[in-house]
Design an enzyme around this catalytic site. Structure first.
Site, mmCIF file in Angstrom:
data_model
loop_
_atom_site.group_PDB
_atom_site.id
_atom_site.type_symbol
_atom_site.label_atom_id
_atom_site.label_comp_id
_atom_site.label_asym_id
_atom_site.label_seq_id
_atom_site.Cartn_x
_atom_site.Cartn_y
_atom_site.Cartn_z
ATOM 1 N N CYS A 255 0.305 -37.935 42.392
ATOM 2 C CA CYS A 255 1.269 -37.425 41.200
ATOM 3 C C CYS A 255 2.505 -37.023 42.198
ATOM 4 C CB CYS A 255 0.818 -35.449 41.360
ATOM 5 S SG CYS A 255 -1.124 -35.377 40.886
ATOM 6 N N GLU A 289 -1.587 -43.611 40.251
ATOM 7 C CA GLU A 289 -2.786 -43.349 39.412
ATOM 8 C C GLU A 289 -2.791 -42.967 38.224
ATOM 9 O OE1 GLU A 289 -4.977 -40.197 41.261
ATOM 10 O OE2 GLU A 289 -4.977 -39.424 39.333
HETATM 11 N N1 ACO Z 1 14.610 -38.251 29.660
HETATM 12 C C1 ACO Z 1 14.236 -39.488 29.187
HETATM 13 N N2 ACO Z 1 15.261 -40.263 30.159
HETATM 14 C C2 ACO Z 1 14.733 -39.980 31.351
HETATM 15 C C3 ACO Z 1 14.088 -38.502 31.468
HETATM 16 C C4 ACO Z 1 14.297 -37.191 30.367
HETATM 17 N N3 ACO Z 1 13.831 -36.118 30.116
HETATM 18 N N4 ACO Z 1 14.271 -38.451 32.565
HETATM 19 C C5 ACO Z 1 13.550 -39.366 33.390
HETATM 20 N N5 ACO Z 1 14.390 -40.193 32.490
HETATM 21 C C6 ACO Z 1 14.193 -41.430 33.214
HETATM 22 C C7 ACO Z 1 15.203 -42.503 33.029
HETATM 23 O O1 ACO Z 1 15.119 -43.495 32.502
HETATM 24 C C8 ACO Z 1 15.756 -41.887 34.447
HETATM 25 O O2 ACO Z 1 16.869 -42.685 34.751
HETATM 26 P P1 ACO Z 1 18.196 -42.661 34.663
HETATM 27 O O3 ACO Z 1 18.941 -40.962 35.077
HETATM 28 O O4 ACO Z 1 18.960 -43.474 35.354
HETATM 29 O O5 ACO Z 1 18.552 -42.720 33.334
HETATM 30 C C9 ACO Z 1 14.561 -42.359 34.785
HETATM 31 O O6 ACO Z 1 13.569 -42.031 33.890
HETATM 32 C C10 ACO Z 1 13.976 -41.697 36.604
HETATM 33 O O7 ACO Z 1 15.313 -40.450 36.711
HETATM 34 P P2 ACO Z 1 15.487 -40.168 38.102
HETATM 35 O O8 ACO Z 1 16.437 -39.217 37.710
HETATM 36 O O9 ACO Z 1 15.214 -41.075 39.341
HETATM 37 O O10 ACO Z 1 13.955 -39.417 38.034
HETATM 38 P P3 ACO Z 1 13.585 -37.484 37.768
HETATM 39 O O11 ACO Z 1 13.883 -37.271 39.548
HETATM 40 O O12 ACO Z 1 13.967 -37.244 36.666
HETATM 41 O O13 ACO Z 1 12.406 -37.227 38.166
HETATM 42 C C11 ACO Z 1 9.821 -37.624 37.086
HETATM 43 C C12 ACO Z 1 11.138 -37.720 37.138
HETATM 44 C C13 ACO Z 1 9.517 -37.057 38.643
HETATM 45 C C14 ACO Z 1 9.463 -37.859 36.064
HETATM 46 C C15 ACO Z 1 10.337 -36.294 36.479
HETATM 47 O O14 ACO Z 1 10.524 -36.105 35.161
HETATM 48 C C16 ACO Z 1 9.195 -35.573 36.234
HETATM 49 O O15 ACO Z 1 8.818 -34.165 37.677
HETATM 50 N N6 ACO Z 1 8.308 -34.665 35.132
HETATM 51 C C17 ACO Z 1 7.134 -33.968 34.991
HETATM 52 C C18 ACO Z 1 5.933 -34.732 36.188
HETATM 53 C C19 ACO Z 1 5.894 -35.447 35.676
HETATM 54 O O16 ACO Z 1 5.812 -36.026 34.705
HETATM 55 N N7 ACO Z 1 5.382 -36.386 36.534
HETATM 56 C C20 ACO Z 1 4.936 -37.996 36.785
HETATM 57 C C21 ACO Z 1 3.033 -37.653 35.811
HETATM 58 S S1 ACO Z 1 2.570 -39.307 37.011
HETATM 59 C C22 ACO Z 1 2.048 -39.594 37.795
HETATM 60 O O17 ACO Z 1 1.873 -38.534 38.766
HETATM 61 C C23 ACO Z 1 1.622 -40.369 38.719
#
Ligand code: ACO
Ligand code: ZN
Length: 389
Positions: A255, A289
């Protein structure tokens, strides 16, 4: 027609003032009101479940009510979305002792997790709105807000309890070893077996922002990599990822979460890059995962695209998927799907061939977003997990 039944499909006015299709997930009586005065918990069928919310009757367009709902089809979709691994997790937590999870228990799980229970949390200097249901112990069921100690992640029902706790709690960073420090950024490795309560607290917290992941009570089997921003008051958690100590499926991440106040700043890509750096040190390839969430997929796609295309740009001559995999620790299948999505793969004489026109690469790189915060490998002090006898 009123009150509306659970399962009803209707149009609902959203925060953009436009009407969107929703499905009624739950309803509850408004206190001190007439027999038909209910509010409804709705799922916007076009949007992610984190936008599910309680709405008032006035927001619903009753002329648009559809009553026929094919629940059976929906159930099938839900069960297909679950990986075998997740089924096993649910199995272990809900119906102990059974090998396979039957449709009924899956439905029960979906029922159980559908309405958000905790609306907000306080953590360090942030008040954060939650996204999904999380299975906190029953005594927390009546709480709308929870107060977390940002260091040990214990949670409390009242602000005064937290204040009292903060005077006693002597942690200033996650329990465990600091394995990376670069400027104000630190990574801590927490062994779920040595720090069970911390691991469980972290899972409760994380589930508030993760949808299709089942909370693992068996935190013993996991390592938690917690990313912090540090200052003179302590190390403040930004996000984390968990990793199985032993994965049969070559998962290098279970996760991943960046806490909402820190999202879209590059921390997610940092955590992903970090997980691959650990795999490189283990001499293994890895993959996250499944299933990935919408935001998880976007982040991984962005990371894979950037890493692979940076290599393709610099590399002279042919390069194989195997070579790319050896260099990056990204699993071959993920490389293949990434390059296929970007239409950089052709199938010639029974072999996949990478076709990389520099102009096309530049265009894709631009579209892949920013690089995220870099991992400085020279600052990583870590040896792979070994079972202690
Ligand atoms: N809307 C559009 N694109 C997005 C968004 C959003 N809200 N959030 C992230 N992205 C995309 C963008 O392409 C972004 O890159 P950019 O800012 O350069 O355009 C890229 O994803 C990653 O951005 P980061 O800033 O590096 O990532 P962040 O710190 O926001 O973390 C994460 C990404 C971990 C997926 C976060 O959104 C999160 O915690 N989400 C909730 C939990 C979740 O869904 N986790 C993944 C589940 S799958 C698994 O665990 C295996
Ligand atoms: Zn504490």
């Amino acid at each position: 027609m009123l009150p509306l039944e659970v399962g009803t499909r209707v149009l609902c006015r959203w925060r953009d003032n436009k009407y969107h299709p929703v499905k009624v997930i739950e309803r509850r009586k408004l206190p001190g009101s007439g027999a038909n005065d209910y509010e409804y918990y709705v799922h916007y069928t076009e949007f992610n479940r984190r936008l599910d919310e309680w709405v008032k009757l006035e927001q619903l367009d009753l002329d648009s009510v559809e009553t026929v709902v094919d629940e059976k089809v929906e159930d099938k979709v839900t069960s297909l979305k679950m990986t075998r691994h997740q089924k096993r997790k649910i199995d272990e937590t809900h119906v102990e002792g059974h090998e396979e999870l039957d449709a009924a228990s899956l439905r029960e799980h979906e029922e159980f997790t559908k309405v958000k229970n905790i609306a907000t949390i306080e953590l360090g200097r942030y008040e954060i709105e939650t996204w999904y249901f999380s299975p906190f112990p029953p005594e927390y069921n009546d709480c709308v807000k929870l107060y977390f100690c940002e260091f040990c992640l214990n949670f409390m029902k009242r602000k005064e309890q937290l204040q009292r706790h903060m005077r006693k709690c002597d942690l200033k960073h996650p329990p465990g070893d600091e394995i990376y420090r670069c400027g104000t950024l630190s990574m801590f490795e927490v062994d779920g077996k040595k720090n069970k309560v911390y691991g469980q607290n972290l899972c409760y917290l994380a589930k508030l922002f993760l949808d299709h992941k089942t909370l693992y009570y068996d935190v013993d089997l996991f390592l938690f990599y917690v990313l912090c921003e540090c200052d003179d008051r302590g190390c403040h958690m930004v996000g984390y990822f968990s990793k199985e100590k032993h994965s049969e499926e070559s998962y290098n991440l279970a996760c991943i979460l960046t806490l909402p106040p820190y999202q879209r700043k590059g921390y997610g890509k940092f955590l992903i890059a970090f997980s691959y750096e650990l795999s490189k040190k283990e001499g293994k390839v890895g993959t996250p995962e499944r299933p990935l969430s919408d935001l998880g997929l976007l982040s991984y796609r962005g990371y894979w695209t950037r890493v692979l295309l940076d290599i393709l740009k610099k590399h002279k001559g042919n390069i194989s998927i195997k070579e790319l995999s050896d260099m990056t620790a990204i699993k071959a299948e993920d490389i293949l799907t990434t390059l296929q999505t970007l239409e950089l793969i052709q199938y010639r004489k029974g072999q996949h061939v990478i076709c990389a026109d520099p102009k096309v690469l530049d265009r894709h790189l631009k579209a892949a977003g920013r690089g995220g915060l870099d991992v400085d490998v020279s600052k990583l002090i870590w040896t792979p997990y070994k079972e202690q006898s």
